[in-house]
Design a protein around this motif. Structure first.
Motif, PDB file in Angstrom:
ATOM      1  N   ALA A  58      14.175   9.875  -2.308  1.00  0.00           N
ATOM      2  CA  ALA A  58      14.168   8.461  -2.679  1.00  0.00           C
ATOM      3  C   ALA A  58      15.501   7.806  -2.343  1.00  0.00           C
ATOM      4  N   ALA A  59      16.580   8.465  -2.682  1.00  0.00           N
ATOM      5  CA  ALA A  59      17.912   7.897  -2.453  1.00  0.00           C
ATOM      6  C   ALA A  59      18.253   7.799  -0.969  1.00  0.00           C
ATOM      7  N   HIS A  60      17.889   8.809  -0.208  1.00  0.00           N
ATOM      8  CA  HIS A  60      18.311   8.848   1.190  1.00  0.00           C
ATOM      9  C   HIS A  60      17.334   8.191   2.161  1.00  0.00           C
ATOM     10  N   TYR A  61      16.065   8.132   1.800  1.00  0.00           N
ATOM     11  CA  TYR A  61      15.063   7.608   2.731  1.00  0.00           C
ATOM     12  C   TYR A  61      14.276   6.436   2.169  1.00  0.00           C
TER      13      TYR A  61
ATOM     14  N   ALA B  73       2.293   6.805  -6.758  1.00  0.00           N
ATOM     15  CA  ALA B  73       1.334   7.838  -7.143  1.00  0.00           C
ATOM     16  C   ALA B  73       1.907   9.227  -6.875  1.00  0.00           C
ATOM     17  N   THR B  74       2.629   9.368  -5.789  1.00  0.00           N
ATOM     18  CA  THR B  74       3.261  10.651  -5.473  1.00  0.00           C
ATOM     19  C   THR B  74       4.273  11.027  -6.548  1.00  0.00           C
ATOM     20  N   GLY B  75       4.991  10.032  -7.052  1.00  0.00           N
ATOM     21  CA  GLY B  75       5.992  10.279  -8.076  1.00  0.00           C
ATOM     22  C   GLY B  75       5.416  10.792  -9.382  1.00  0.00           C
ATOM     23  N   GLU B  76       4.124  10.590  -9.582  1.00  0.00           N
ATOM     24  CA  GLU B  76       3.487  11.092 -10.801  1.00  0.00           C
ATOM     25  C   GLU B  76       3.368  12.614 -10.803  1.00  0.00           C
TER      26      GLU B  76
ATOM     27  N   LEU C  45       0.837  -1.196   0.000  1.00  0.00           N
ATOM     28  CA  LEU C  45       0.000   0.000   0.000  1.00  0.00           C
ATOM     29  C   LEU C  45       0.878   1.254   0.000  1.00  0.00           C
ATOM     30  N   LEU C  46       1.891   1.266   0.841  1.00  0.00           N
ATOM     31  CA  LEU C  46       2.792   2.407   0.894  1.00  0.00           C
ATOM     32  C   LEU C  46       3.530   2.590  -0.429  1.00  0.00           C
ATOM     33  N   GLN C  47       3.939   1.495  -1.044  1.00  0.00           N
ATOM     34  CA  GLN C  47       4.625   1.548  -2.341  1.00  0.00           C
ATOM     35  C   GLN C  47       3.701   2.146  -3.410  1.00  0.00           C
ATOM     36  N   ALA C  48       2.452   1.740  -3.396  1.00  0.00           N
ATOM     37  CA  ALA C  48       1.496   2.275  -4.369  1.00  0.00           C
ATOM     38  C   ALA C  48       1.311   3.781  -4.178  1.00  0.00           C
ATOM     39  N   ARG C  49       1.273   4.212  -2.937  1.00  0.00           N
ATOM     40  CA  ARG C  49       1.113   5.647  -2.677  1.00  0.00           C
ATOM     41  C   ARG C  49       2.373   6.416  -3.048  1.00  0.00           C
TER      42      ARG C  49
END
Length: 71
Positions: free
Chosen positions: A38-41, A24-27, A17-21
Motif C-alpha cells: 500500500a505504501a510503496h505502490y 475487498a482484498t484488505g479484508e 472499481l479498482l478501489q473497491a477490489r
C-alpha cells in the motif's frame, strides 16, 4: 467521437472499481506485506490517478473553450 471528459469519466469509473477490489482484498490480506504494498505502490498510484483525472478535466475545459472560440 470520444471526448476528454468521457475519458476522465472512464478513468474515474475504473478507479472506483479498482478501489473497491483493493478494499475487498484488505479484508483478507492484512499483514506487513499488505502495508508495504500500500505504501510503496497503492498510495502513489492513487495520487497519480487523481492527478491524471484533474488534468484531464482541466484539459477538457481548455479544449471546450478553444472550440467555442473558433466557432
Amino acid at each position: 467521437m470520444t471526448t476528454l471528459s468521457t475519458h476522465a469519466a472512464d478513468l474515474d469509473a475504473a478507479w472506483k472499481l479498482l478501489q473497491a477490489r483493493w478494499d475487498a482484498t484488505g479484508e483478507t490480506w492484512s499483514d506487513q506485506v499488505h502495508d508495504d504494498f500500500a505504501a510503496h505502490y497503492w498510495q502513489p498510484l492513487e495520487q497519480q490517478t487523481q492527478a491524471a483525472q484533474r488534468s484531464l478535466e482541466r484539459l477538457a475545459q481548455v479544449v471546450a473553450k478553444a472550440q467555442r472560440a473558433v466557432k
